[in-house]
Design a protein around this motif. Structure first.
Motif, short mmCIF file in Angstrom:
data_model
loop_
_atom_site.label_atom_id
_atom_site.label_comp_id
_atom_site.label_asym_id
_atom_site.label_seq_id
_atom_site.Cartn_x
_atom_site.Cartn_y
_atom_site.Cartn_z
N LEU A 29 0.81 -1.22 0.00
CA LEU A 29 0.00 0.00 0.00
C LEU A 29 0.85 1.27 0.00
O LEU A 29 0.38 2.33 -0.41
CB LEU A 29 -0.95 0.00 1.20
N LEU A 30 2.11 1.15 0.43
CA LEU A 30 2.97 2.33 0.47
C LEU A 30 3.45 2.74 -0.92
O LEU A 30 3.95 3.86 -1.10
CB LEU A 30 4.18 2.07 1.37
N LEU A 31 3.29 1.85 -1.90
CA LEU A 31 3.77 2.17 -3.24
C LEU A 31 3.02 3.35 -3.86
O LEU A 31 3.52 4.00 -4.78
CB LEU A 31 3.67 0.94 -4.15
N LYS A 32 1.83 3.63 -3.38
CA LYS A 32 1.08 4.77 -3.93
C LYS A 32 1.80 6.09 -3.66
O LYS A 32 1.56 7.09 -4.34
CB LYS A 32 -0.33 4.81 -3.35
N LEU A 33 2.70 6.10 -2.68
CA LEU A 33 3.44 7.32 -2.38
C LEU A 33 4.43 7.67 -3.48
O LEU A 33 4.92 8.79 -3.55
CB LEU A 33 4.17 7.17 -1.04
N LEU A 34 4.75 6.70 -4.34
CA LEU A 34 5.65 6.97 -5.45
C LEU A 34 5.04 7.97 -6.44
O LEU A 34 5.76 8.56 -7.25
CB LEU A 34 6.02 5.66 -6.17
N PHE A 35 3.72 8.15 -6.37
CA PHE A 35 3.06 9.10 -7.27
C PHE A 35 3.15 10.54 -6.75
O PHE A 35 2.81 11.47 -7.47
CB PHE A 35 1.60 8.70 -7.47
N VAL A 36 3.56 10.70 -5.50
CA VAL A 36 3.76 12.06 -4.93
C VAL A 36 5.15 12.09 -4.30
O VAL A 36 5.29 12.30 -3.09
CB VAL A 36 2.66 12.41 -3.90
N PRO A 37 6.20 11.90 -5.09
CA PRO A 37 7.54 11.63 -4.54
C PRO A 37 8.11 12.72 -3.65
O PRO A 37 8.91 12.43 -2.76
CB PRO A 37 8.40 11.44 -5.81
N ARG A 38 7.72 13.98 -3.86
CA ARG A 38 8.33 15.06 -3.09
C ARG A 38 7.53 15.46 -1.86
O ARG A 38 7.96 16.33 -1.11
CB ARG A 38 8.51 16.28 -4.00
N ARG A 39 6.40 14.85 -1.67
CA ARG A 39 5.58 15.21 -0.51
C ARG A 39 6.33 14.88 0.78
O ARG A 39 6.97 13.84 0.92
CB ARG A 39 4.24 14.47 -0.55
N LYS A 40 6.21 15.77 1.74
CA LYS A 40 6.86 15.59 3.05
C LYS A 40 6.01 14.69 3.93
O LYS A 40 4.82 14.96 4.13
CB LYS A 40 7.06 16.96 3.70
N HIS A 103 17.62 10.00 19.53
CA HIS A 103 17.70 8.83 18.66
C HIS A 103 16.37 8.10 18.48
O HIS A 103 16.34 6.95 18.05
CB HIS A 103 18.76 7.83 19.15
N ASP A 104 15.27 8.77 18.80
CA ASP A 104 13.96 8.19 18.49
C ASP A 104 13.77 8.09 16.98
O ASP A 104 14.15 9.00 16.24
CB ASP A 104 12.84 9.07 19.06
N LEU A 105 13.15 7.00 16.54
CA LEU A 105 12.82 6.85 15.12
C LEU A 105 11.54 7.63 14.85
O LEU A 105 10.44 7.08 14.72
CB LEU A 105 12.65 5.36 14.77
N ARG A 106 11.73 8.94 14.76
CA ARG A 106 10.61 9.84 14.56
C ARG A 106 11.17 11.05 13.81
O ARG A 106 12.05 11.75 14.31
CB ARG A 106 10.04 10.24 15.92
N GLY A 107 10.69 11.27 12.59
CA GLY A 107 11.22 12.37 11.79
C GLY A 107 10.51 12.47 10.45
O GLY A 107 9.36 12.01 10.31
N PHE A 108 11.20 13.03 9.47
CA PHE A 108 10.58 13.33 8.18
C PHE A 108 11.35 12.68 7.03
O PHE A 108 12.58 12.58 7.07
CB PHE A 108 10.51 14.84 7.99
N LEU A 109 10.58 12.28 6.01
CA LEU A 109 11.14 11.66 4.81
C LEU A 109 10.38 12.16 3.59
O LEU A 109 9.18 12.45 3.67
CB LEU A 109 11.01 10.14 4.86
N PRO A 110 11.04 12.23 2.42
CA PRO A 110 10.29 12.44 1.18
C PRO A 110 9.41 11.21 0.93
O PRO A 110 9.82 10.08 1.22
CB PRO A 110 11.38 12.56 0.11
N ALA A 111 8.24 11.42 0.38
CA ALA A 111 7.30 10.31 0.17
C ALA A 111 7.91 9.16 -0.62
O ALA A 111 7.65 7.99 -0.33
CB ALA A 111 6.04 10.83 -0.53
N ALA A 112 8.73 9.48 -1.62
CA ALA A 112 9.31 8.44 -2.47
C ALA A 112 10.25 7.51 -1.71
O ALA A 112 10.52 6.39 -2.16
CB ALA A 112 10.06 9.07 -3.64
#
Length: 253
Positions: A29-40, A103-112
């Protein structure tokens, strides 16, 4: 000639599609994010404990959401050594001033990059094991709810996996980004006397009206978001299923 070119493009596209689907078979289901690659996208990785007796679930007071109660557990930490891997994915840690959250796994990534992040999580290398995180959080939270005497019991227990949930992506009210939570839910493994003692003690506290930091909630309470005068936090829904019923309550900053 044109037919050969078109055929080659089609073969390459099908090959790429097949490889991508296979690589991400655990999180299709995460593959749909490839259609909005730059979304934060804001990501967080957490482990929760389901401790219950039939329709009676133990919830702890939340210091970051006053008046709210949720399952014991917390955010997984990444090891310092694979920071390069996270940097290659474009991971931008969420700024926190509290050393406890370092060092918490909590942050931001580009959607892609989310599918790659999910694959990294699935390999379970370079990060705190879920059971280690849960044990650490239990020990900390037992002190926070006023029962540090139970911490040695938590140190000795084990856990068994119940479910894994990918929560989102969803819009965050008042923010420009969406968020995804990767959540693992575990049960207390009843294979040691310490586990039976800890379970009995927490269930007893949850049934005691004058124990303000530990409460019990039914399934109906969890769905409604209320247990008597107390607010039941939305992540409690993952104790009874794989989807939330309500939006998040933002923490106190």
């Amino acid at each position: 000639m044109i037919e050969k070119i078109v055929g080659g493009v089609c073969v390459a596209l099908l090959t790429w599609t097949g490889r991508t689907v296979w690589q991400n078979r655990h999180h299709l289901l995460l593959l749909k994010l490839l259609f909005v690659p730059r979304r934060k996208i804001r990501v967080s990785v957490a482990v929760l404990l389901r401790l219950h007796d039939e329709d009676h679930y133990v919830l702890f007071d939340s210091p970051t959401r006053p008046g709210g109660y949720g399952p014991p557990g917390g955010v997984v930490k990444y090891h310092q050594t694979p920071r390069g891997t996270l940097e290659k994915l474009g991971f931008d840690p969420e700024g926190r001033t509290n050393d406890v959250m370092k060092h918490d796994l909590r942050g931001f990534l580009p959607a892609a990059r989310i599918p790659g992040f999910a694959r990294w999580l699935h390999r379970a290398t370079g990060r705190e094991p879920a059971t280690e995180c849960l044990r650490r959080e239990m020990i900390e939270e037992l002190g926070e709810v006023g029962h540090p005497e139970l911490a040695p019991l938590a140190q000795a227990v084990s856990f068994s996996p119940l479910r894994t949930v990918v929560d989102g992506p969803m819009k965050v009210p008042g923010e420009a980004y969406r968020q995804i939570r990767f959540i693992e839910v575990y049960d207390l493994l009843p294979d040691r006397p310490e586990a039976a003692e800890l379970r009995a003690a927490l269930l007893a506290l949850a049934r005691t009206p004058d124990s303000p930091h530990v409460i019990g909630a039914t399934r109906q309470d969890i769905v409604r978001g209320r247990s008597g005068p107390h607010v039941v936090l939305p992540q409690s829904a993952f104790l009874i299923g794989d989807r939330r019923e309500r939006e998040d309550i933002q923490p106190v900053r």
